[in-house]
Design a protein around this motif. Structure first.
Motif, short mmCIF file in Angstrom:
data_model
loop_
_atom_site.label_atom_id
_atom_site.label_comp_id
_atom_site.label_asym_id
_atom_site.label_seq_id
_atom_site.Cartn_x
_atom_site.Cartn_y
_atom_site.Cartn_z
N VAL A 18 10.96 -0.67 -4.86
CA VAL A 18 10.39 0.16 -5.91
C VAL A 18 9.40 -0.70 -6.70
O VAL A 18 9.58 -1.91 -6.81
CB VAL A 18 11.51 0.72 -6.82
N LEU A 19 8.33 -0.08 -7.18
CA LEU A 19 7.36 -0.80 -8.01
C LEU A 19 7.83 -0.83 -9.46
O LEU A 19 8.21 0.20 -10.02
CB LEU A 19 5.99 -0.12 -7.97
N LEU A 20 7.80 -2.02 -10.06
CA LEU A 20 8.14 -2.19 -11.47
C LEU A 20 7.14 -3.15 -12.11
O LEU A 20 6.80 -4.18 -11.51
CB LEU A 20 9.55 -2.77 -11.63
N ALA A 73 7.68 2.52 -11.70
CA ALA A 73 8.59 3.66 -11.51
C ALA A 73 9.56 3.84 -12.67
O ALA A 73 10.25 4.86 -12.73
CB ALA A 73 9.36 3.49 -10.20
N PHE A 74 9.62 2.89 -13.60
CA PHE A 74 10.57 2.98 -14.70
C PHE A 74 10.22 4.18 -15.59
O PHE A 74 9.04 4.42 -15.88
CB PHE A 74 10.57 1.70 -15.53
N TRP A 86 -0.50 -3.56 -11.57
CA TRP A 86 0.19 -4.35 -12.58
C TRP A 86 1.68 -4.49 -12.26
O TRP A 86 2.45 -4.96 -13.09
CB TRP A 86 0.06 -3.71 -13.95
N CYS A 87 2.09 -4.08 -11.07
CA CYS A 87 3.51 -4.01 -10.72
C CYS A 87 3.90 -4.98 -9.61
O CYS A 87 3.07 -5.37 -8.78
CB CYS A 87 3.87 -2.59 -10.28
N LYS A 119 0.83 -1.21 0.00
CA LYS A 119 0.00 0.00 0.00
C LYS A 119 0.87 1.25 0.00
O LYS A 119 0.58 2.21 -0.73
CB LYS A 119 -0.93 0.00 1.21
N ALA A 120 1.92 1.25 0.80
CA ALA A 120 2.82 2.40 0.85
C ALA A 120 3.53 2.60 -0.49
O ALA A 120 3.70 3.74 -0.96
CB ALA A 120 3.84 2.23 1.98
N LEU A 121 3.93 1.51 -1.14
CA LEU A 121 4.57 1.61 -2.46
C LEU A 121 3.58 2.14 -3.51
O LEU A 121 3.96 2.95 -4.36
CB LEU A 121 5.11 0.25 -2.91
#
Length: 111
Positions: free
Chosen positions: A59-61, A28-29, A38-39, A18-20
């Motif tokens: 990091v979300l990717l 983040a890319f 979707w990450c 949730k924080a991400l």
């Protein structure tokens, strides 16, 4: 809730996800518009290399960029809590830092 798990767990908690989602707002890319759902959460310093499961190291990717980062020489850092990417020399010989501007306004990147 606890957001920094250190080395106690490799996978992110619901609270961390949730924080991400709130912080990264999607992949983040640089240039990617994929939404948070979707990450995957990616360890900036890989878990196998001693990286912690803490927000300062996550990091979300999206799947595409998660795979790209794992199989290439892109470097990631967090600048003021914002993910910053440094491309490999074959992509950008100057290796200028980049951020995803689709989810937030730019932040200052110290060289």
């Amino acid at each position: 809730e606890v957001l920094d798990l250190g080395r106690t767990k490799r996978t992110v908690s619901v609270a961390q996800r949730k924080a991400l989602h709130t912080r990264d707002r999607g992949c983040a890319f640089p240039g990617c518009g994929r939404p948070p759902k979707w990450c995957d959460a990616h360890h900036v310093r890989h878990w196998s290399d001693g990286g912690d499961t803490d927000l300062a190291n996550l990091v979300l990717l999206c799947r595409t960029h998660h795979s790209l980062v794992h199989h290439s020489r892109w470097q990631i850092s967090l600048t003021g809590g914002v993910p910053t990417f440094i491309p490999p020399r074959h992509v950008d010989p100057a290796q200028l830092p980049r951020q995803n501007l689709l989810h937030r306004p730019p932040t200052s990147i110290a060289a």
